[in-house]
Design a protein around this motif. Structure first.
Motif, PDB file in Angstrom:
ATOM      1  N   HIS A 189       0.846  -1.186   0.000  1.00 27.88           N
ATOM      2  CA  HIS A 189       0.000   0.000   0.000  1.00 27.88           C
ATOM      3  C   HIS A 189       0.885   1.241   0.000  1.00 27.88           C
ATOM      4  O   HIS A 189       2.033   1.197   0.466  1.00 27.88           O
ATOM      5  N   TYR A 190       0.368   2.336  -0.529  1.00 29.36           N
ATOM      6  CA  TYR A 190       1.142   3.577  -0.582  1.00 29.36           C
ATOM      7  C   TYR A 190       0.522   4.646   0.306  1.00 29.36           C
ATOM      8  O   TYR A 190      -0.689   4.674   0.538  1.00 29.36           O
ATOM      9  N   LEU A 191       1.394   5.538   0.791  1.00 28.21           N
ATOM     10  CA  LEU A 191       1.001   6.745   1.510  1.00 28.21           C
ATOM     11  C   LEU A 191       1.919   7.843   1.014  1.00 28.21           C
ATOM     12  O   LEU A 191       3.100   7.895   1.379  1.00 28.21           O
ATOM     13  N   LEU A 192       1.393   8.705   0.138  1.00 32.18           N
ATOM     14  CA  LEU A 192       2.203   9.678  -0.580  1.00 32.18           C
ATOM     15  C   LEU A 192       1.856  11.097  -0.158  1.00 32.18           C
ATOM     16  O   LEU A 192       0.682  11.456  -0.073  1.00 32.18           O
ATOM     17  N   ALA A 193       2.887  11.903   0.084  1.00 34.85           N
ATOM     18  CA  ALA A 193       2.672  13.321   0.377  1.00 34.85           C
ATOM     19  C   ALA A 193       2.250  14.039  -0.900  1.00 34.85           C
ATOM     20  O   ALA A 193       2.814  13.809  -1.975  1.00 34.85           O
ATOM     21  N   VAL A 194       1.255  14.904  -0.801  1.00 32.74           N
ATOM     22  CA  VAL A 194       0.711  15.615  -1.957  1.00 32.74           C
ATOM     23  C   VAL A 194       0.988  17.107  -1.804  1.00 32.74           C
ATOM     24  O   VAL A 194       0.563  17.729  -0.820  1.00 32.74           O
ATOM     25  N   LYS A 195       1.717  17.654  -2.783  1.00 30.18           N
ATOM     26  CA  LYS A 195       2.015  19.090  -2.775  1.00 30.18           C
ATOM     27  C   LYS A 195       1.817  19.662  -4.175  1.00 30.18           C
ATOM     28  O   LYS A 195       1.219  19.023  -5.039  1.00 30.18           O
ATOM     29  N   GLY A 196       2.358  20.844  -4.401  1.00 34.03           N
ATOM     30  CA  GLY A 196       2.113  21.567  -5.638  1.00 34.03           C
ATOM     31  C   GLY A 196       2.743  20.970  -6.871  1.00 34.03           C
ATOM     32  O   GLY A 196       2.424  21.404  -7.990  1.00 34.03           O
ATOM     33  N   ASN A 197       3.646  19.977  -6.724  1.00 36.43           N
ATOM     34  CA  ASN A 197       4.218  19.366  -7.917  1.00 36.43           C
ATOM     35  C   ASN A 197       3.192  18.511  -8.666  1.00 36.43           C
ATOM     36  O   ASN A 197       3.411  18.127  -9.810  1.00 36.43           O
ATOM     37  N   GLN A 198       2.070  18.210  -8.002  1.00 39.72           N
ATOM     38  CA  GLN A 198       0.925  17.552  -8.645  1.00 39.72           C
ATOM     39  C   GLN A 198      -0.292  18.469  -8.456  1.00 39.72           C
ATOM     40  O   GLN A 198      -1.171  18.210  -7.636  1.00 39.72           O
ATOM     41  N   PRO A 199      -0.358  19.567  -9.229  1.00 42.28           N
ATOM     42  CA  PRO A 199      -1.364  20.607  -8.958  1.00 42.28           C
ATOM     43  C   PRO A 199      -2.808  20.123  -9.057  1.00 42.28           C
ATOM     44  O   PRO A 199      -3.640  20.473  -8.216  1.00 42.28           O
ATOM     45  N   SER A 200      -3.122  19.311 -10.054  1.00 42.28           N
ATOM     46  CA  SER A 200      -4.519  18.862 -10.190  1.00 42.28           C
ATOM     47  C   SER A 200      -4.889  17.936  -9.030  1.00 42.28           C
ATOM     48  O   SER A 200      -6.010  18.022  -8.491  1.00 42.28           O
ATOM     49  N   LEU A 201      -3.979  17.075  -8.638  1.00 39.49           N
ATOM     50  CA  LEU A 201      -4.238  16.196  -7.500  1.00 39.49           C
ATOM     51  C   LEU A 201      -4.339  17.001  -6.214  1.00 39.49           C
ATOM     52  O   LEU A 201      -5.244  16.782  -5.390  1.00 39.49           O
ATOM     53  N   HIS A 202      -3.429  17.938  -6.022  1.00 36.94           N
ATOM     54  CA  HIS A 202      -3.428  18.771  -4.813  1.00 36.94           C
ATOM     55  C   HIS A 202      -4.740  19.536  -4.686  1.00 36.94           C
ATOM     56  O   HIS A 202      -5.361  19.573  -3.612  1.00 36.94           O
ATOM     57  N   ASP A 203      -5.179  20.134  -5.801  1.00 36.05           N
ATOM     58  CA  ASP A 203      -6.431  20.891  -5.775  1.00 36.05           C
ATOM     59  C   ASP A 203      -7.610  19.975  -5.471  1.00 36.05           C
ATOM     60  O   ASP A 203      -8.537  20.341  -4.724  1.00 36.05           O
ATOM     61  N   ALA A 204      -7.591  18.765  -6.049  1.00 36.95           N
ATOM     62  CA  ALA A 204      -8.711  17.840  -5.852  1.00 36.95           C
ATOM     63  C   ALA A 204      -8.774  17.354  -4.397  1.00 36.95           C
ATOM     64  O   ALA A 204      -9.870  17.222  -3.829  1.00 36.95           O
ATOM     65  N   VAL A 205      -7.618  17.089  -3.794  1.00 35.79           N
ATOM     66  CA  VAL A 205      -7.604  16.652  -2.391  1.00 35.79           C
ATOM     67  C   VAL A 205      -8.103  17.780  -1.489  1.00 35.79           C
ATOM     68  O   VAL A 205      -8.900  17.551  -0.567  1.00 35.79           O
ATOM     69  N   GLN A 206      -7.634  18.996  -1.743  1.00 38.77           N
ATOM     70  CA  GLN A 206      -8.120  20.137  -0.958  1.00 38.77           C
ATOM     71  C   GLN A 206      -9.633  20.281  -1.101  1.00 38.77           C
ATOM     72  O   GLN A 206     -10.336  20.578  -0.111  1.00 38.77           O
ATOM     73  N   ALA A 207     -10.142  20.053  -2.310  1.00 36.07           N
ATOM     74  CA  ALA A 207     -11.576  20.197  -2.553  1.00 36.07           C
ATOM     75  C   ALA A 207     -12.375  19.154  -1.774  1.00 36.07           C
ATOM     76  O   ALA A 207     -13.496  19.436  -1.314  1.00 36.07           O
ATOM     77  N   VAL A 208     -11.834  17.952  -1.609  1.00 36.23           N
ATOM     78  CA  VAL A 208     -12.518  16.920  -0.825  1.00 36.23           C
ATOM     79  C   VAL A 208     -12.732  17.398   0.602  1.00 36.23           C
ATOM     80  O   VAL A 208     -13.828  17.266   1.174  1.00 36.23           O
ATOM     81  N   ASP A 216     -20.274  19.881   7.067  1.00 33.88           N
ATOM     82  CA  ASP A 216     -20.040  19.583   8.475  1.00 33.88           C
ATOM     83  C   ASP A 216     -19.814  18.081   8.670  1.00 33.88           C
ATOM     84  O   ASP A 216     -20.178  17.511   9.699  1.00 33.88           O
ATOM     85  N   PHE A 217     -19.202  17.465   7.668  1.00 32.21           N
ATOM     86  CA  PHE A 217     -18.838  16.042   7.657  1.00 32.21           C
ATOM     87  C   PHE A 217     -20.052  15.109   7.788  1.00 32.21           C
ATOM     88  O   PHE A 217     -19.896  13.928   8.091  1.00 32.21           O
ATOM     89  N   VAL A 218     -21.255  15.628   7.533  1.00 33.89           N
ATOM     90  CA  VAL A 218     -22.454  14.779   7.569  1.00 33.89           C
ATOM     91  C   VAL A 218     -22.429  13.840   6.357  1.00 33.89           C
ATOM     92  O   VAL A 218     -22.268  14.276   5.212  1.00 33.89           O
ATOM     93  N   GLY A 219     -22.552  12.550   6.596  1.00 36.17           N
ATOM     94  CA  GLY A 219     -22.536  11.566   5.530  1.00 36.17           C
ATOM     95  C   GLY A 219     -21.160  11.269   4.974  1.00 36.17           C
ATOM     96  O   GLY A 219     -21.045  10.582   3.959  1.00 36.17           O
ATOM     97  N   VAL A 220     -20.113  11.787   5.628  1.00 36.68           N
ATOM     98  CA  VAL A 220     -18.731  11.569   5.164  1.00 36.68           C
ATOM     99  C   VAL A 220     -18.099  10.445   5.981  1.00 36.68           C
ATOM    100  O   VAL A 220     -18.123  10.477   7.221  1.00 36.68           O
ATOM    101  N   ALA A 221     -17.536   9.466   5.294  1.00 40.42           N
ATOM    102  CA  ALA A 221     -16.819   8.379   5.981  1.00 40.42           C
ATOM    103  C   ALA A 221     -15.452   8.899   6.381  1.00 40.42           C
ATOM    104  O   ALA A 221     -14.581   9.113   5.524  1.00 40.42           O
ATOM    105  N   PRO A 246     -12.837   8.969  -1.240  1.00 43.27           N
ATOM    106  CA  PRO A 246     -13.024  10.345  -1.715  1.00 43.27           C
ATOM    107  C   PRO A 246     -13.478  10.382  -3.176  1.00 43.27           C
ATOM    108  O   PRO A 246     -13.159   9.487  -3.968  1.00 43.27           O
ATOM    109  N   GLU A 247     -14.206  11.424  -3.518  1.00 41.84           N
ATOM    110  CA  GLU A 247     -14.675  11.600  -4.889  1.00 41.84           C
ATOM    111  C   GLU A 247     -13.995  12.810  -5.518  1.00 41.84           C
ATOM    112  O   GLU A 247     -13.547  13.725  -4.824  1.00 41.84           O
TER     113      GLU A 247
END
Length: 375
Positions: A189-208, A216-221, A246-247
């Motif tokens: 399994h992987y656990l990767l740090a996400v920063k600006g070198n992957q801008p689309s991924l970084h933006d998507a994670v922040q959006a999640v 208010d985390f209602v319905g969020v696992a 995450p979606e």
């Protein structure tokens, strides 16, 4: 009678031609060099001198038909020896020696020997290692070739590792789709740090996380946790939030199970700073598990890199001819692993000295490698 370490080299290809000038068995050369580095030798002259001094000891285990190799012989053999095969020979033992329950955390990170000049991105010999922090073992390494950088060799290193039962942590530079794919293909399994070198991924994670906060985390696992520690005028608090399934993430990232946000608040000398870090993982663990792995990633700095520079003086090494620099770097990492696992509560520098003084203690250090495990 044989030393357990000799079994590591049994199937290692000899890079030398079969001529009348080939006076020493490859296993003998590598065994003497490994013991010498464990006991304090930092270069070819010191390795040869150690071998001469301890010849009676080595004759208890090795045939040595032509005595102890010269410094030039050690230098030539290590310059020609294929570093990938050498790393895999030790890696088989190291992987088998990893013990414990649950996933084994494996940190991937690079380190340079700054006085060994090469035409790499750092301008010097750079080696990327896989370090099992809890087991205190180097599982493998790859040297950065001339004209390349750390990012370019991480996939090569990952492909050499058996990652079944491992959680692999890599900093943001190694947050690449290829690396994540290889880790999953290798059974980890992987656990990767996400920063600006992957801008689309970084933006998507922040959006999640932004979307979850709006709801208010209602319905969020999700899962959350906090921890703190402090010493010497420093106080740090960490808040870890894990959102599962995450979606909205880029579709090319394989088997994403969760995204992670770690907020750190640190106070040093009355000055308080706050930082936020994001991670992507294929393992939907608890916040406590993931927080431990995030912190544990930097164990490679204290448990390996610091020891290599302070105890083994790696940064001062000028060895770089052929493959010699990479192979000697591997011996240093093997020595760190064996010394850290050796019995007793002594510091690594003291264990290294004692191994050089006391042959019986050196045998205890070498018992970290057993023939049964290697086979």
């Amino acid at each position: 009678m044989s030393l357990p370490i000799t079994a590591v080299f049994d199937e290692l290809p000899d890079p030398r031609r079969e001529t009348e000038n080939k006076l020493h068995r490859l296993t003998d050369v590598l065994t003497i060099a490994t013991c010498a580095v464990i006991c304090g030798a930092d270069g070819w002259d010191a390795i040869a001198e150690y071998g001469d001094t301890k010849e009676a000891f080595f004759r208890r285990f090795l045939p040595l038909p032509n005595g102890i190799p010269s410094a030039d012989t050690f230098a030539r053999v290590f310059a020609k020896l294929e570093p990938g095969a050498f790393s895999r020979a030790f890696g088989r033992w190291m992987a088998a020696a990893c013990e414990g329950t649950g996933l084994v955390p494996v940190a991937i990170d690079g380190k340079s020997a700054r006085r060994a000049k090469r035409s790499t991105a750092t301008g010097c010999l750079t080696v990327v290692s896989a370090w099992a922090a809890e087991n205190r073992l180097t599982l493998g390494q790859v040297a950065v070739p001339d004209g390349s950088n750390e990012i370019g060799v991480i996939p090569e290193l990952l492909r050499t590792l058996d990652l079944r039962g491992a959680i692999v942590t890599i900093d943001a530079a190694g947050c690449q789709v290829e690396n994540a794919t290889i880790i999953r293909e290798q059974g980890g399994h992987y656990l990767l740090a996400v920063k600006g070198n992957q801008p689309s991924l970084h933006d998507a994670v922040q959006a999640v996380f932004a979307d979850a906060c709006e709801r208010d985390f209602v319905g969020v696992a999700m899962d959350g946790g906090e921890s703190s520690d402090g010493a010497h005028g420093r106080q740090e608090e960490r808040y870890t939030t894990v959102i599962r399934d995450p979606e909205g993430l880029p579709a090319d990232w394989p088997e994403v199970a969760a995204v992670v946000q770690v907020n750190r608040e640190r106070e040093v000398g009355g000055v308080r700073t706050t930082t936020t870090h994001y991670y992507l993982t294929s393992y939907a663990g608890t916040a406590a598990e993931i927080a431990g792995w995030v912190r544990g990633h930097w164990g490679i700095e204290n448990g390996l890199h610091w020891v290599l520079d302070v105890v083994f003086r790696e940064d001062a090494s000028r060895v770089r001819e052929g493959h010699a620099g990479a192979n000697l770097a591997l011996l240093r990492r093997v020595a760190v692993s064996l010394l850290k696992r050796a019995p007793g509560k002594r510091t690594t520098p003291t264990k290294r000295l004692k191994a050089g003084w006391d042959d019986d203690y050196l045998l205890l250090v070498l018992q970290g490698i057993t023939a049964e495990v290697v086979r």
